[in-house]
Design a protein around this motif. Structure first.
Motif, PDB file in Angstrom:
ATOM      1  N   PRO A  55     -23.436  14.780 -86.638  1.00  0.00           N
ATOM      2  CA  PRO A  55     -22.930  13.491 -87.138  1.00  0.00           C
ATOM      3  C   PRO A  55     -23.268  13.284 -88.615  1.00  0.00           C
ATOM      4  O   PRO A  55     -24.373  13.609 -89.066  1.00  0.00           O
ATOM      5  CB  PRO A  55     -23.665  12.459 -86.262  1.00  0.00           C
ATOM      6  CG  PRO A  55     -24.066  13.208 -85.035  1.00  0.00           C
ATOM      7  CD  PRO A  55     -24.309  14.627 -85.474  1.00  0.00           C
ATOM      8  N   ASP A  56     -22.306  12.778 -89.364  1.00  0.00           N
ATOM      9  CA  ASP A  56     -22.457  12.427 -90.781  1.00  0.00           C
ATOM     10  C   ASP A  56     -22.755  13.614 -91.700  1.00  0.00           C
ATOM     11  O   ASP A  56     -23.191  13.431 -92.831  1.00  0.00           O
ATOM     12  CB  ASP A  56     -23.547  11.359 -90.965  1.00  0.00           C
ATOM     13  CG  ASP A  56     -23.262  10.102 -90.165  1.00  0.00           C
ATOM     14  OD1 ASP A  56     -22.082   9.700 -90.108  1.00  0.00           O
ATOM     15  OD2 ASP A  56     -24.215   9.537 -89.596  1.00  0.00           O
ATOM     16  N   LEU A  57     -22.518  14.834 -91.236  1.00  0.00           N
ATOM     17  CA  LEU A  57     -22.831  16.015 -92.045  1.00  0.00           C
ATOM     18  C   LEU A  57     -22.038  16.038 -93.352  1.00  0.00           C
ATOM     19  O   LEU A  57     -22.587  16.328 -94.420  1.00  0.00           O
ATOM     20  CB  LEU A  57     -22.588  17.289 -91.238  1.00  0.00           C
ATOM     21  CG  LEU A  57     -22.932  18.610 -91.916  1.00  0.00           C
ATOM     22  CD1 LEU A  57     -24.393  18.645 -92.342  1.00  0.00           C
ATOM     23  CD2 LEU A  57     -22.622  19.775 -90.993  1.00  0.00           C
ATOM     24  N   CYS A  58     -20.768  15.711 -93.291  1.00  0.00           N
ATOM     25  CA  CYS A  58     -19.929  15.699 -94.497  1.00  0.00           C
ATOM     26  C   CYS A  58     -20.483  14.697 -95.511  1.00  0.00           C
ATOM     27  O   CYS A  58     -20.584  15.005 -96.701  1.00  0.00           O
ATOM     28  CB  CYS A  58     -18.492  15.364 -94.127  1.00  0.00           C
ATOM     29  SG  CYS A  58     -17.343  15.454 -95.512  1.00  0.00           S
ATOM     30  N   GLN A  59     -20.875  13.530 -95.050  1.00  0.00           N
ATOM     31  CA  GLN A  59     -21.456  12.520 -95.948  1.00  0.00           C
ATOM     32  C   GLN A  59     -22.779  12.999 -96.533  1.00  0.00           C
ATOM     33  O   GLN A  59     -23.057  12.783 -97.709  1.00  0.00           O
ATOM     34  CB  GLN A  59     -21.683  11.208 -95.190  1.00  0.00           C
ATOM     35  CG  GLN A  59     -20.403  10.485 -94.834  1.00  0.00           C
ATOM     36  CD  GLN A  59     -20.708   9.293 -93.953  1.00  0.00           C
ATOM     37  OE1 GLN A  59     -21.067   9.449 -92.785  1.00  0.00           O
ATOM     38  NE2 GLN A  59     -20.567   8.114 -94.518  1.00  0.00           N
ATOM     39  N   ASP A  60     -23.602  13.643 -95.706  1.00  0.00           N
ATOM     40  CA  ASP A  60     -24.885  14.159 -96.188  1.00  0.00           C
ATOM     41  C   ASP A  60     -24.677  15.171 -97.306  1.00  0.00           C
ATOM     42  O   ASP A  60     -25.381  15.151 -98.322  1.00  0.00           O
ATOM     43  CB  ASP A  60     -25.677  14.812 -95.046  1.00  0.00           C
ATOM     44  CG  ASP A  60     -26.159  13.822 -94.000  1.00  0.00           C
ATOM     45  OD1 ASP A  60     -26.161  12.600 -94.271  1.00  0.00           O
ATOM     46  OD2 ASP A  60     -26.541  14.271 -92.903  1.00  0.00           O
ATOM     47  N   ILE A  61     -23.716  16.046 -97.143  1.00  0.00           N
ATOM     48  CA  ILE A  61     -23.450  17.067 -98.164  1.00  0.00           C
ATOM     49  C   ILE A  61     -22.891  16.419 -99.430  1.00  0.00           C
ATOM     50  O   ILE A  61     -23.278  16.789-100.541  1.00  0.00           O
ATOM     51  CB  ILE A  61     -22.547  18.178 -97.601  1.00  0.00           C
ATOM     52  CG1 ILE A  61     -23.386  19.000 -96.608  1.00  0.00           C
ATOM     53  CG2 ILE A  61     -21.955  19.048 -98.704  1.00  0.00           C
ATOM     54  CD1 ILE A  61     -22.747  20.173 -95.978  1.00  0.00           C
ATOM     55  N   ALA A  62     -22.036  15.424 -99.287  1.00  0.00           N
ATOM     56  CA  ALA A  62     -21.524  14.698-100.457  1.00  0.00           C
ATOM     57  C   ALA A  62     -22.671  14.009-101.202  1.00  0.00           C
ATOM     58  O   ALA A  62     -22.700  14.004-102.440  1.00  0.00           O
ATOM     59  CB  ALA A  62     -20.470  13.680-100.037  1.00  0.00           C
ATOM     60  N   CYS A  63     -23.639  13.479-100.471  1.00  0.00           N
ATOM     61  CA  CYS A  63     -24.798  12.832-101.111  1.00  0.00           C
ATOM     62  C   CYS A  63     -25.645  13.850-101.873  1.00  0.00           C
ATOM     63  O   CYS A  63     -26.142  13.553-102.964  1.00  0.00           O
ATOM     64  CB  CYS A  63     -25.655  12.115-100.064  1.00  0.00           C
ATOM     65  SG  CYS A  63     -24.901  10.601 -99.439  1.00  0.00           S
ATOM     66  N   ILE A  64     -25.814  15.038-101.307  1.00  0.00           N
ATOM     67  CA  ILE A  64     -26.556  16.091-102.010  1.00  0.00           C
ATOM     68  C   ILE A  64     -25.823  16.452-103.302  1.00  0.00           C
ATOM     69  O   ILE A  64     -26.439  16.595-104.362  1.00  0.00           O
ATOM     70  CB  ILE A  64     -26.743  17.328-101.110  1.00  0.00           C
ATOM     71  CG1 ILE A  64     -27.659  16.990 -99.930  1.00  0.00           C
ATOM     72  CG2 ILE A  64     -27.306  18.504-101.907  1.00  0.00           C
ATOM     73  CD1 ILE A  64     -27.702  18.065 -98.854  1.00  0.00           C
ATOM     74  N   TYR A  65     -24.503  16.587-103.210  1.00  0.00           N
ATOM     75  CA  TYR A  65     -23.702  16.905-104.395  1.00  0.00           C
ATOM     76  C   TYR A  65     -23.886  15.827-105.465  1.00  0.00           C
ATOM     77  O   TYR A  65     -24.125  16.135-106.639  1.00  0.00           O
ATOM     78  CB  TYR A  65     -22.224  17.040-104.015  1.00  0.00           C
ATOM     79  CG  TYR A  65     -21.335  17.279-105.207  1.00  0.00           C
ATOM     80  CD1 TYR A  65     -21.209  18.550-105.754  1.00  0.00           C
ATOM     81  CD2 TYR A  65     -20.642  16.238-105.803  1.00  0.00           C
ATOM     82  CE1 TYR A  65     -20.414  18.774-106.873  1.00  0.00           C
ATOM     83  CE2 TYR A  65     -19.842  16.447-106.912  1.00  0.00           C
ATOM     84  CZ  TYR A  65     -19.733  17.720-107.439  1.00  0.00           C
ATOM     85  OH  TYR A  65     -18.955  17.940-108.553  1.00  0.00           O
TER      86      TYR A  65
END
Length: 158
Positions: free
Chosen positions: A108-118
């Motif tokens: 869950p929320d993996l795409c958002q987590d990666i966008a936040c890292i970016y």
């Protein structure tokens, strides 16, 4: 949650995150094996990843994990191109880089987590590292281990 006995080998010796774009219909053959571990999250289009043991299609918002040394082919589609986050990383201890198989991740929320890292990395914030480790800890709980230790197949073409 998986407990890691020795954290020393989990120091990052390489870490980056960027947005890449690949033309529709592009195929990439990684004969010598992936140089790093990767999390790849599709922003637009889709990617297909084929190895000896897997055939995975990843669509918008989904993430693939590619282990260091994995020999695979990627095929890309998207109009006008496929776009994705590429998060390459390597841990200092080699055994920690070859534990898992090529696979699609359902977190869950993996795409958002990666966008936040970016976004953190783009701002020059050290929080990109802490966010990466938080993401990796989530991933370790769902990543499938390799069925057998990787062989030297990646050097056969040499």
């Amino acid at each position: 949650m998986i407990k890691i006995e020795n954290l020393d080998g989990f120091c990052l010796s390489y870490f980056d995150i960027l947005i890449l774009e690949t033309p529709n219909g592009r195929k990439n053959d990684i004969y010598l094996g992936a140089a790093w571990n990767y999390f790849g999250t599709i922003i637009r289009g889709e990617g297909r990843f084929v190895s000896e043991d897997a055939d995975i299609t990843v669509r918008e918002g989904e993430t693939v994990f590619i282990p260091k040394g994995c020999v695979y082919r990627s095929e890309w589609s998207g109009e006008p191109s496929a776009q994705f986050y590429s998060l390459p990383f390597v841990f200092s201890k080699q055994e920690n880089n070859i534990q898992f198989s090529l696979q699609k991740l359902i977190i869950p929320d993996l795409c958002q987590d990666i966008a936040c890292i970016y976004n953190a990395k783009e701002r020059g914030s050290l929080s990109a590292f802490s966010q990466f480790y938080t993401l990796y800890e989530k991933a370790v709980d769902v990543l499938e281990k390799q069925k057998e230790p990787p062989s030297a197949k990646s050097i056969y073409p040499a």
